[in-house]
Every structure is written in structure tokens, then in C-alpha cells.
Write an enzyme that holds these catalytic residues in place. Structure first.
Site, PDB file in Angstrom:
ATOM      1  N   CYS A 164       0.763  -1.297  -0.380  1.00 30.89           N
ATOM      2  CA  CYS A 164       0.261  -0.018  -0.259  1.00 30.89           C
ATOM      3  C   CYS A 164       0.700   0.952  -0.264  1.00 30.89           C
ATOM      4  O   CYS A 164      -0.226   2.482   0.122  1.00 30.89           O
ATOM      5  CB  CYS A 164      -0.468   0.317   0.512  1.00 30.89           C
ATOM      6  SG  CYS A 164      -1.897  -1.556   0.923  1.00 30.89           S
ATOM      7  N   HIS A 304      -2.698   7.381   5.527  1.00 35.38           N
ATOM      8  CA  HIS A 304      -3.048   6.502   5.145  1.00 35.38           C
ATOM      9  C   HIS A 304      -4.613   5.964   5.918  1.00 35.38           C
ATOM     10  O   HIS A 304      -5.156   5.678   4.616  1.00 35.38           O
ATOM     11  CB  HIS A 304      -2.019   5.755   5.930  1.00 35.38           C
ATOM     12  CG  HIS A 304      -2.176   3.764   5.179  1.00 35.38           C
ATOM     13  ND1 HIS A 304      -1.959   3.942   4.059  1.00 35.38           N
ATOM     14  CD2 HIS A 304      -2.301   2.944   5.708  1.00 35.38           C
ATOM     15  CE1 HIS A 304      -2.049   2.151   3.835  1.00 35.38           C
ATOM     16  NE2 HIS A 304      -2.541   1.686   4.807  1.00 35.38           N
ATOM     17  N   GLU A 315      -2.085   4.878  13.519  1.00 30.84           N
ATOM     18  CA  GLU A 315      -0.973   6.339  12.241  1.00 30.84           C
ATOM     19  C   GLU A 315      -1.143   7.328  13.744  1.00 30.84           C
ATOM     20  O   GLU A 315      -0.284   8.048  13.676  1.00 30.84           O
ATOM     21  CB  GLU A 315      -2.048   6.098  11.297  1.00 30.84           C
ATOM     22  CG  GLU A 315      -1.175   7.491  10.714  1.00 30.84           C
ATOM     23  CD  GLU A 315      -2.042   7.294   9.711  1.00 30.84           C
ATOM     24  OE1 GLU A 315      -1.433   8.400   8.025  1.00 30.84           O
ATOM     25  OE2 GLU A 315      -3.368   6.765   8.772  1.00 30.84           O
ATOM     26  N   LYS A 336      -9.474   7.850   1.665  1.00 31.82           N
ATOM     27  CA  LYS A 336     -10.324   6.436   1.454  1.00 31.82           C
ATOM     28  C   LYS A 336     -11.706   5.758   2.194  1.00 31.82           C
ATOM     29  O   LYS A 336     -12.315   5.032   1.535  1.00 31.82           O
ATOM     30  CB  LYS A 336      -9.427   5.570   2.307  1.00 31.82           C
ATOM     31  CG  LYS A 336      -7.782   5.550   1.858  1.00 31.82           C
ATOM     32  CD  LYS A 336      -7.078   3.968   2.264  1.00 31.82           C
ATOM     33  CE  LYS A 336      -5.494   4.414   1.997  1.00 31.82           C
ATOM     34  NZ  LYS A 336      -4.914   5.122   2.584  1.00 31.82           N
ATOM     35  N   HIS A 341     -10.267   1.562  -0.645  1.00 27.99           N
ATOM     36  CA  HIS A 341      -8.511   1.380  -0.673  1.00 27.99           C
ATOM     37  C   HIS A 341      -8.157   1.125  -2.001  1.00 27.99           C
ATOM     38  O   HIS A 341      -8.017  -0.460  -2.645  1.00 27.99           O
ATOM     39  CB  HIS A 341      -8.040   0.259   0.626  1.00 27.99           C
ATOM     40  CG  HIS A 341      -6.351   0.690   1.116  1.00 27.99           C
ATOM     41  ND1 HIS A 341      -5.585   1.362   0.300  1.00 27.99           N
ATOM     42  CD2 HIS A 341      -5.461   0.342   1.957  1.00 27.99           C
ATOM     43  CE1 HIS A 341      -4.535   1.195   1.258  1.00 27.99           C
ATOM     44  NE2 HIS A 341      -4.589   0.470   2.242  1.00 27.99           N
ATOM     45  N   PHE A 400       2.319  -3.624   3.853  1.00 27.08           N
ATOM     46  CA  PHE A 400       2.173  -4.610   4.595  1.00 27.08           C
ATOM     47  C   PHE A 400       3.544  -4.642   4.390  1.00 27.08           C
ATOM     48  O   PHE A 400       4.149  -4.557   2.780  1.00 27.08           O
ATOM     49  CB  PHE A 400       2.182  -6.168   3.766  1.00 27.08           C
ATOM     50  CG  PHE A 400       0.348  -6.026   4.506  1.00 27.08           C
ATOM     51  CD1 PHE A 400      -0.384  -4.844   4.939  1.00 27.08           C
ATOM     52  CD2 PHE A 400      -0.588  -7.035   3.509  1.00 27.08           C
ATOM     53  CE1 PHE A 400      -1.919  -5.242   5.792  1.00 27.08           C
ATOM     54  CE2 PHE A 400      -2.176  -7.409   4.327  1.00 27.08           C
ATOM     55  CZ  PHE A 400      -2.451  -6.846   5.007  1.00 27.08           C
TER      56      PHE A 400
END
Length: 413
Positions: A164, A304, A315, A336, A341, A400
């Protein structure tokens, strides 16, 4: 070598909200959701049945019909976004030194649809019927490769794969390429087309996706106490980066300047963020350092913010660690909540949102923010866009594997 400045002069997006830049921005600032029931496959057996699909894109407008059939959807998306960005920038390749124009477009997953299709062919019909185009269709680097072929760009050409964080890494590394004087123009961003059976099966097995299937438009709810996972989106985002000198020479319009770039690793877990967002915090600190900015000079953070219970909390903790008392004064939102996403394409689409926020003096909201979470206690611009002067934006992308990327863009004076 003196420091070369880098600016964004063109933007192209393909998103669930629109594939036209101004309509995308209009829908984003209106708080409109692009999430709905998945139509690409039968979701009966899937826990998650919703997603953000691109609905207004015809590949044949951007590439020959024959070539469209020989490329995966993520490559077609990359081509569409790249050509839109080039048109927006006004770059005329006939007037450029093509050896000084490069491409850096990544994907988190690549040709998932091709893999599914060809595995089915292999099982049903045997290896002799597998397409000779299978490998070039599925490999991630083909987005950069094919865009360079269509546009005739012979400069630095590579792909980034960091889940991502992919598109933000692509923009940051493209900016570095220009700073190092290896190119004058870079066509950079990310593309993703993982709304497929395999994509959904894998993420559903991880229990990572929202199952609020009865309310698709309300399912992606970053930082909300009732968030239950991310919603998959698809599409592409491409920005045209140029050296400031080159952009001025051709009298280009300039959206903003790329001021800083941060890149760190968690070295912690395959899919979970480091405790308290430690790696994300270091990425933001690095970006601020490169930008030569103090934390209190940042106006807006495009987070994010994927709508996962652990990710949003970490975050938030990272932002508070980096910005201290200023964290409470920042406008922080997750787009998002509207696009879903976009995985490897997310960072470029969200950087585009930052550029437009600077241009128009408006910050997009976090929609579906209805239930405050004590662990997420910042100003998330809830539900309604905010008019405000925006000079500096920070965009986070966290992937990830513990990949963290931060890019800072600022108003060009």
C-alpha cells in the site's frame, strides 16, 4: 551537485469517484462515496461483497484494441492515468529529449486478474492453452514498461512494489531521480486492479475487510469507533514530476512543489504496524527533515487511514508523537472513506488530492465519522469538507511488510 527542485505539473486519476480529475475532486470534496456492491464477480460466497470499482474507463480510448486485449487491467489503468496526466501537464514529447523523460509506475499486486484467468485455463485445458502473453501481462513492471513504449519515454524506467506504500514510494523515488539530474520529467504513480475473486478471497481470509455489506457507502469509516476493516478500491494515479527549471522553461502550470520524502521500515510484522506507529513516525520525521520544515508548518495530513481498528490507532499515535501539541491543530482526513483503499495506487491518488487542496484551499472530509474513538482523538475533518488556506500537505502510505512512505507537497511560490 546543487539541489534541484521538483514540481508537479500534471495529474491523471482513475478512481471509483470518477476518472476525470475535476469530477473526482468535486465528488471528493462533496463527501460522496464511490463504494457499492461488487459487480465484477459473484460475491455470494464471500464475506465482503462491496468495493470501489472504476466504472467510467474505456481502455480503447488510450491504446489500440489489440494491445488492450494483451495487457492486464492494472496496465490499462496505468496507461489511462498516465495519458491523462500528460495531457494535463501540456508536455509535448515531440519537443522533449526523450532520454530525459522517465517512468516509475508501481503496483502492489499486479496482474491478479490475469493469474486467475490463466490458472483456470491451465486446470481446464492444460498447459498448452496458457496464453503466451500471460507473463508480460501479469508482471508488475509492465505498467512502467508499457507506458514508456506508448509515450516514447526512454529515460529512467522502473517499478516499485511495496504494497500500500507503492505509489508514494514511486513519487518519492521519481523526485529523487530528478534531484539527481538523471531526468527532467518523471511520469510516476501507481495502478491497481485487485477487485477479483482471488484478491477478495485472500483479504477476507485475513479478516481485513469490512463486512458492512448492507450499507456499502457507510462501510469505509476511518478513525470511527465502529470501523471494522478496509474496503477494496481500484484504479490508478499518475503525476507528472518535473524539475522546476524545466517547468519554468516551458511555462507550465504548477500544482505544487514536492518538498520532502520519508521512507522507513518497521522490521516488525508482515501485516500489522509497529506499536504506536513507530515506523510511520520516523518516516514523517524524515520527510520533514528533507523538506526543511518544522512540524507546525504542516496544515493538512492526508492520512493512510484505511478503516482498520489497529492501523488507524497506530497512525494517530504516530501523528501525535511527531507533531506534539500541533497535532490537535492539524486537519487530518482519510479520503479512503470515499474511494476505498486503492492499495498500490492509493498514494498517488491521495497526493493528487493534496495538490488540489493547495490549489483550491479546501480539505476533503473523512466521511462516515459518527462515533468518536478515544484512541483516535484528532481533527479528522468529519463528514464535511473544510475551506482553509493550505500551504503544506503531508501524505502517509503504510504497507504490509512494514513499508512506510511519506511525501510532503507545498505551495509553489
Amino acid at each position: 551537485m546543487s539541489e534541484r527542485r521538483v514540481v508537479i505539473t500534471g495529474i491523471g486519476v482513475l478512481t471509483p469517484l470518477s476518472s476525470e480529475l475535476e469530477l473526482f475532486w468535486q465528488n471528493l470534496t462533496a463527501g460522496k462515496s464511490g463504494i457499492g456492491p461488487v459487480t465484477r464477480f459473484d460475491t455470494t460466497q464471500f464475506d465482503c461483497k462491496i468495493g470501489g470499482e472504476v466504472r467510467d474507463f474505456n481502455a480503447e480510448e488510450f491504446m489500440p484494441v489489440k494491445e488492450a486485449r494483451r495487457t492486464d487491467r492494472f496496465v490499462r489503468y496505468a496507461v489511462g492515468a498516465a495519458k491523462k496526466a500528460m495531457t494535463d501537464s501540456g508536455v509535448d514529447m515531440a519537443k522533449e529529449d526523450v532520454n530525459r523523460v522517465g517512468v516509475l509506475i508501481g503496483s502492489g499486486i499486479g496482474g491478479m486478474e490475469t493469474i486467475e484467468d490463466q490458472v483456470g485455463t491451465l486446470i481446464r485445458k492444460g498447459p498448452g492453452r496458457v496464453s503466451p502473453f500471460m507473463i508480460p501481462m501479469l508482471i508488475v513492471n509492465m505498467a512502467s514498461g508499457y507506458v514508456s513504449m506508448l509515450l516514447g519515454a526512454k529515460g529512467p524506467n522502473l517499478a516499485v512494489v511495496s504494497a500500500c506504500a507503492t505509489a508514494t514510494h514511486a513519487l518519492g523515488e521519481a523526485a529523487r531521480t530528478i534531484v539527481h539530474n538523471d531526468a527532467d520529467i518523471m511520469i510516476a504513480g501507481g495502478s491497481e486492479a485487485a477487485v477479483t475473486q482471488m484478491g477478495y478471497a485472500g483479504f477476507c481470509a485475513m479478516k481485513a475487510m469490512s463486512t458492512r455489506n448492507s450499507e456499502p457507502e457507510r462501510a469505509s469509516r476511518p478513525f470511527d469507533a465502529q470501523r471494522d476493516g478496509f474496503v477494496m478500491g481500484e484504479g490508478a494515479g499518475v503525476c507528472i514530476l518535473e524539475s522546476l527549471e524545466h517547468a519554468r522553461k516551458r511555462h507550465a502550470k504548477i500544482y505544487c512543489e514536492v518538498a520532502g520524502y520519508g521512507i522507513t521500515g518497521d522490521a516488525y510484522h508482515m501485516s500489522a504496524p509497529a506499536p504506536e506507529g513507530e515506523g510511520a513516525a520516523r518516516s514523517m520525521i524524515m520527510a520533514l527533515g528533507h523538506a526543511k520544515l518544522n512540524p507546525d508548518q504542516v496544515d493538512y495530513i492526508n492520512a493512510h487511514g484505511t478503516s482498520t481498528p489497529v492501523g488507524d490507532k497506530c497512525e494517530t499515535q504516530a501523528i501525535k508523537k511527531v507533531f506534539g501539541a500541533h497535532a490537535k491543530k492539524l486537519a487530518v482526513s482519510s479520503t479512503k472513506s470515499m474511494t476505498g483503499h486503492l492499495l498500490g495506487a492509493a498514494g498517488a491518488v491521495e497526493t493528487a488530492a493534496c495538490a488540489l487542496a493547495i490549489r483550491d484551499g479546501i480539505v476533503p472530509p473523512t466521511i462516515n465519522y459518527e462515533n468518536p474513538d478515544p484512541d483516535c482523538d484528532l481533527d479528522y475533518v468529519p463528514n464535511k469538507a473544510r475551506q482553509m488556506k493550505v500551504d503544506v500537505c503531508l501524505n502517509n502510505s503504510l504497507g504490509f511488510g512494514g513499508h512506510n512512505a511519506t511525501i510532503i507537497v507545498k505551495r509553489h511560490e
